[in-house]
Each structure stands twice: as structure tokens, then as C-alpha cells.
Design a protein around this motif. Structure first.
Motif, PDB file in Angstrom:
ATOM      1  N   ILE A  61      -0.853   1.511   6.555  1.00 31.71           N
ATOM      2  CA  ILE A  61      -0.533   2.126   5.259  1.00 31.71           C
ATOM      3  C   ILE A  61      -0.327   3.626   5.405  1.00 31.71           C
ATOM      4  O   ILE A  61       0.607   4.214   4.838  1.00 31.71           O
ATOM      5  N   VAL A  62      -1.180   4.262   6.196  1.00 33.11           N
ATOM      6  CA  VAL A  62      -1.034   5.706   6.434  1.00 33.11           C
ATOM      7  C   VAL A  62       0.283   5.998   7.147  1.00 33.11           C
ATOM      8  O   VAL A  62       0.988   6.966   6.826  1.00 33.11           O
ATOM      9  N   TYR A  63       0.651   5.146   8.101  1.00 34.57           N
ATOM     10  CA  TYR A  63       1.909   5.328   8.827  1.00 34.57           C
ATOM     11  C   TYR A  63       3.105   5.218   7.877  1.00 34.57           C
ATOM     12  O   TYR A  63       4.055   6.011   7.957  1.00 34.57           O
ATOM     13  N   ILE A  64       3.053   4.250   6.963  1.00 38.70           N
ATOM     14  CA  ILE A  64       4.130   4.084   5.980  1.00 38.70           C
ATOM     15  C   ILE A  64       4.234   5.321   5.089  1.00 38.70           C
ATOM     16  O   ILE A  64       5.336   5.800   4.787  1.00 38.70           O
ATOM     17  N   GLN A  65       3.082   5.858   4.672  1.00 37.10           N
ATOM     18  CA  GLN A  65       3.094   7.046   3.822  1.00 37.10           C
ATOM     19  C   GLN A  65       3.694   8.243   4.554  1.00 37.10           C
ATOM     20  O   GLN A  65       4.461   9.015   3.975  1.00 37.10           O
ATOM     21  N   ASP A  66       3.351   8.396   5.826  1.00 36.86           N
ATOM     22  CA  ASP A  66       3.878   9.524   6.595  1.00 36.86           C
ATOM     23  C   ASP A  66       5.370   9.372   6.889  1.00 36.86           C
ATOM     24  O   ASP A  66       6.117  10.359   6.876  1.00 36.86           O
ATOM     25  N   LEU A  67       5.807   8.136   7.138  1.00 35.60           N
ATOM     26  CA  LEU A  67       7.186   7.911   7.568  1.00 35.60           C
ATOM     27  C   LEU A  67       8.155   7.803   6.401  1.00 35.60           C
ATOM     28  O   LEU A  67       9.265   8.340   6.445  1.00 35.60           O
TER      29      LEU A  67
END
Length: 580
Positions: A193-199
Motif C-alpha cells: 500500500i505504501v509503495y502504491i501511494q509513493d508510485l
């Protein structure tokens, strides 16, 4: 025929067929909720123009409210609604909160403009924008307060069958799978989820948790016809009983206590095994003293006014709670450390986060190292250290609960001290490279230097939390078994509140006279390292306080007493621990 029909229908309710609905509900809720928390500080700083200190305070208050409401949710579920309605209501409340938060990312009018969009002239959020943000956090806190304390027990309701000789093994298997799914869910939240938010940004980053939470609600409702829905117990709530004992003792504060045990005490139920009150906290004994039997008792032997006459059992439960409060309070600092670790997000964001040349870890995902360390420590201690240490210490769990709590406090102190040293090096290097006025500039230093402090904090939580639960469970009466988990939850809420007050106070005091705050959003100009050193000192003082409390406790009350009680039901502590 009517009886035969009932016997045929009953087996169709509950059982393993309900597990996919319950575990998916909990897993998706955890991924969605936790996925929002780890990166939330950056969202508040970017789109609400909050300082790092203000954002951390708000997140701390959010955590305090969520944990505090878990006690309210558990009481309402047990005494009024039942667990099915509590989980259903909590899931829907969480979904509403997430939708509102997602709308703040979708609708420009619901958030203030980023500073970079208006040439670094920052306008704070309006009253309406703040209200919408806090409304979303409030709905999610209410949802967490109902789902997390009730979901796991609701699942156990579906499998519990005391007539089945395999009942214990089945429940144990359920709890293992439940927590395995919870652990996987938390790791997915911290990473995916954090990766999706950053990307992909906040619109998609908040939208994915909304979809997951919607699926969570949907799956739980689809399984509704299959559930065993245990009705709320129409019994006196333990918390209410403790308040009644306090009020009754205060109202009868002028009543004289005899030096002997010749007073007549109220016992309910009548077959109670407790015959006389203990001698410590004697002022509370007034609460169960019968002054006038005709006035104080009903014809059936019950108290005519439970707020003026309480049972001996209620008084002894209150005393047991007062005895463990000092040791319970020693755990606050560990959770304060975890709450203020939000500042580490700002640190790792300015550093080289590559593990491999083409693999960069999101700044908010570094918390996964804490989760991994926590899991490894529990497995290593349980499978390796316990068999070895138990031979030398005579303790069935290797080390006494108090000893493990002490190890947790030492590990926490080391973690914060290491954080202070690492930040001093990072800040000095940033200034030497000319980044003093640019908090977003990348410093030539690997973020992997932060892994040891995350790992130490994970070990600290694992060692102290499990030890504290066992300590509380050993010293509290069996009727208060669930109170150990409740006190852990309250402890995290209090710690979050203390952390918010501490951050706000340090930010205010260090910025007086126009000086740059230690907790400035520009971490290259501020001094987060000083703040970490302050926390280190507070941790050491807390460790001394812990040793002083240990000195006051008798050796037999170090959590190893009442071993039969612990051995019989110890698994309940572990199962309830993570749900707080």
C-alpha cells in the motif's frame, strides 16, 4: 418433531465454512487501515501544510482514540449488541471514514494547496477542511474500536464446541491462522500500500484501501446467514463493578473499620469462595461492609443499592487492579518511542533507500523491519530460548515475565539512543553537503543505518508486551482474565496521548524567541537528535522506575506465581495481545 428440526438446523451455523468470511474481513480491514497510517504524516504535511510536530501530534491522538475506543467497543459488544453487530457496525464506520479521506484527495476544495504550487507561500487548511479530515479519522477510530476487540472472538464463537474433545486443538489452530493472516496483512500494508501511494499518488493510494475495505464489509455480510450470533450477556459489566466499588467506598468513607475480621461482608453470589477481604487497601473494605441488613439487602440476598454496597469479589478485583497499576505504567515509554518514530519517516526520505541498484524501499516501509524483528524474536524465544533457559531458571517460560519486561525496556532505550547517534551523523553530513536549507535533498548516506534501531524497537515491543500480559494475567483474578488485554490496549492509548503532549511541548518550548524548533519540518535545521536524546533520558528514568517497582513487589508476585492459572489459560493472553 420441533426438537428434531432444531437439532438438524444447528450444525448448519458456524464451523469452518465461516472462516473465509471472517478472516478476509479482518485481513482486508487491517491492510486498508494500516496502509493509511504509515504514510499519513507526509499527506498531512503536503496537503494540509502542517509541521512535522503538528502532524505527529494529530496521528498520536488518532492512535489514542482508536485504542481507547476499543474498550468501549468491547463493553458495548459484550453487554448490549453482541459481537456480530459490533463487527458489522465497526466495518461500515471504517469504510465511511476511508471514503471521506479518499474524497479529500479527490476534491481539491477539501485540502489546502501544496506550498510548491503557490511559490512556497503556504496557507493553512480552512475550518471546513480540518473538519472533514478529523471526521474521517473519527469514523475510522470508531470502526477500529469495534472491529479489533470483537473480530477474533467472533471467529472463536463459530468454532467453539465444548462437547467436542478436539475443541481446544481446533481453537488453537484458528488463532494461529488468524494471527498468521494478520501478520501477512500488516506486512502488505507497510509494503504494498505504501509503495502504491509513493508510485501512483494519493488518489489511487487512498482509493485502493477503500476498495479493500468495501470488500471486507461485503464478505462479512455475505457470510451472515452462516454465523452463530451469540447474544450479549445480560450481566453486570466488570468495569461498572469496579466503579461501583470505588463509589461505595467513598460514600461510606466515615464508616469505622474494625481491627479484626469480625465485620459482616456482602458476598454475591452466595457460594463465593472469598470469605474475608485482604488487608491491603483496607479503606476499600468499607464498600462491602453490611451496616444494616434490612436496609442494604433485598429479600433474595442481593444488594438493594449496588452503588452503596458491593460484593467482596468486586472489592478484591479492584484491589488486584490497583496492585498491578505501577508495573503496568512502566510500559508507557516503549509505546511513546514507537509513536514518535514517525519522525524517522522524514529522515529515511532524505537518504539512499536502495537495497539493490533497481530496488528502492519506500521511506514509510522501513517499519517492516520492526515487524520482522518482532516476529523473529517471538519465534526464536519460544522455540529456542525457552527450552534452554527453563532448565536453569526453573521458569516454564524460560525467563520470568518481569525479566522479559526489563529486557524490553533496555532494548527500547538502546533503540532510541542509536536513533539519536544516527540522526546526528545524518544531519552533520547533510550540512556538510550544503543541504541545510533543503530538507528534501538526498544525503549521501544509506538509510539501512536505520534498520538496527527499528529491529531493536521490534524486540523491545515483543519482549515487554508479552511479558506484561503474562504478569497481569498471573496477578489478576481469573474472573479478570480479559482485563489483561484491556489494560494493554488502554496502555497504548495513554502512551499515544503522552507522546502527542511530549511532541507538542518540545516543539513549543524549543521554538520560543524565534529559534528553530528541534522538531522543525526542515530536519536539517532542527535537532531531532536532541529530541531522541531527551527520549533516551526519559527511557533510562523509566528503567530506574521499573527497578524500583520490582523492588517493592514480592518475589512471589513477579509473574511466576499462580503458575497453574498461567499454564492453564496462557494462550488467551497471546491471542488477545495483538488485537489491542
Amino acid at each position: 418433531m420441533g426438537i428434531e428440526t432444531q437439532v438438524e438446523v444447528k450444525p448448519r451455523k458456524g464451523g469452518f465454512r465461516t472462516m473465509p468470511f471472517i478472516i478476509v474481513n479482518e485481513s482486508f480491514e487491517r491492510v486498508a487501515s494500516y496502509g493509511l497510517q504509515f504514510n499519513m504524516l507526509m499527506y498531512l504535511m503536503t496537503y494540509y501544510n502542517m509541521t512535522a510536530a503538528t502532524g505527529t501530534c494529530i496521528l498520536g491522538l488518532w492512535a489514542a482514540l482508536s485504542n481507547g475506543l476499543a474498550i468501549v467497543g468491547a463493553i458495548i459488544a459484550d453487554s448490549y449488541w453482541g459481537r456480530f453487530r459490533a463487527v458489522a457496525f465497526g466495518s461500515i464506520s471504517t469504510l465511511i471514514g476511508m471514503i471521506i479521506l479518499w474524497l479529500t484527495a479527490m476534491i481539491p476544495q477539501l485540502k489546502s494547496l501544496s506550498c510548491s504550487e503557490i511559490h512556497h507561500v503556504c496557507n493553512g487548511p480552512t475550518t471546513l477542511q480540518r473538519a472533514v479530515l478529523f471526521l474521517s479519522l473519527g469514523f475510522m477510530s470508531i470502526g477500529a474500536g469495534f472491529v479489533r476487540p470483537c473480530s477474533i472472538i467472533f471467529g472463536a464463537d463459530q468454532l467453539e464446541n465444548k462437547q467436542n474433545p478436539e475443541n481446544g486443538r481446533i481453537l488453537d489452530s484458528y488463532f494461529n491462522w488468524y494471527y498468521a493472516s494478520s501478520g501477512v496483512s500488516t506486512i502488505l500494508a507497510v509494503t504494498l500500500i505504501v509503495y502504491i501511494q509513493d508510485l501512483y499518488g494519493w488518489k489511487i493510494g487512498f482509493g485502493v484501501p477503500v476498495i479493500l475495505m468495501f470488500l471486507s464489509v461485503l464478505m462479512f455480510q455475505i457470510g451472515s446467514p452462516l454465523y452463530i450470533k451469540v447474544k450479549a450477556k445480560d450481566t453486570e459489566n466488570l468495569v461498572v463493578g469496579l466503579f461501583q466499588a470505588l463509589v461505595a467506598a467513598f460514600r461510606k468513607r466515615n464508616t469505622r473499620l474494625s481491627l479484626s475480621d469480625c465485620d459482616e461482608y456482602y458476598r454475591w453470589p452466595l457460594e463465593s469462595e472469598v470469605l474475608t477481604p485482604s488487608m491491603d487497601f483496607r479503606f476499600l473494605n468499607r464498600a462491602c461492609m453490611i451496616e444494616d441488613a434490612e436496609r442494604d439487602l433485598n429479600p433474595d440476598g442481593s444488594a438493594s443499592n449496588p452503588w452503596k454496597l458491593c460484593s467482596l469479589e468486586q472489592v478484591e478485583s479492584l484491589k488486584a487492579l490497583l496492585r498491578v497499576l505501577p508495573m503496568w505504567s512502566t510500559g508507557f515509554m516503549i509505546f511513546v518511542d514507537m509513536n514518535v518514530f514517525a519522525f524517522s519517516l522524514l529522515q529515511t526520505k532524505t537518504m539512499d533507500r536502495h537495497i539493490f541498484p533497481h530496488l528502492q524501499v519506500p521511506a514509510a516501509s522501513f517499519s517492516v523491519f520492526m515487524i520482522i524483528a518482532l516476529t523473529i524474536w517471538i519465534a526464536f524465544y519460544d522455540r529456542v530460548l525457552v527450552p534452554l533457559l527453563s532448565k536453569y531458571t526453573g521458569q516454564p517460560r524460560g525467563l520470568s515475565p518481569v525479566t522479559r519486561m526489563g529486557i524490553g525496556l533496555i532494548a527500547s532505550s538502546l533503540s532510541i539512543a542509536l536513533s539519536a547517534i544516527t540522526e546526528s551523523i545524518r544531519r552533520q553530513r547533510a550540512i556538510e553537503e550544503g543541504h541545510e536549507d533543503d530538507p528534501n535533498a538526498l544525503v549521501n548516506m544509506s538509510a539501512m543505518w536505520f534498520v538496527p534501531q527499528y529491529a531493536l524497537l521490534g524486540v523491545a515491543e515483543a519482549a515487554h508486551a508479552v511479558g506484561q500480559i503474562e504478569f497481569l494475567y498471573a496477578l489478576l483474578p481469573k474472573s479478570m482474565s480479559s482485563t489483561a488485554s484491556a489494560m494493554y490496549t488502554v496502555g497504548t492509548a495513554v502512551s499515544s496521548l503522552i507522546g502527542s503532549i511530549l511532541v507538542s511541548s518540545v516543539d513549543c518550548l524549543t521554538s520560543t524567541g524565534g529559534k528553530t524548533s528541534w522538531l522543525s519540518s526542515n530536519i536539517n535545521q532542527g535537532h531531532i537528535d536532541y529530541f531522541f536524546w531527551l527520549l533516551t533520558v526519559l527511557n533510562l528514568l523509566n528503567l530506574l522506575y521499573f527497578l524500583l517497582i520490582c523492588w517493592f513487589y514480592e518475589a512471589g508476585n513477579n509473574g511466576s506465581s499462580n503458575s497453574a492459572h498461567v499454564a492453564e489459560d496462557k494462550e488467551c493472553d497471546y491471542r488477545l495481545l495483538s488485537e489491542s
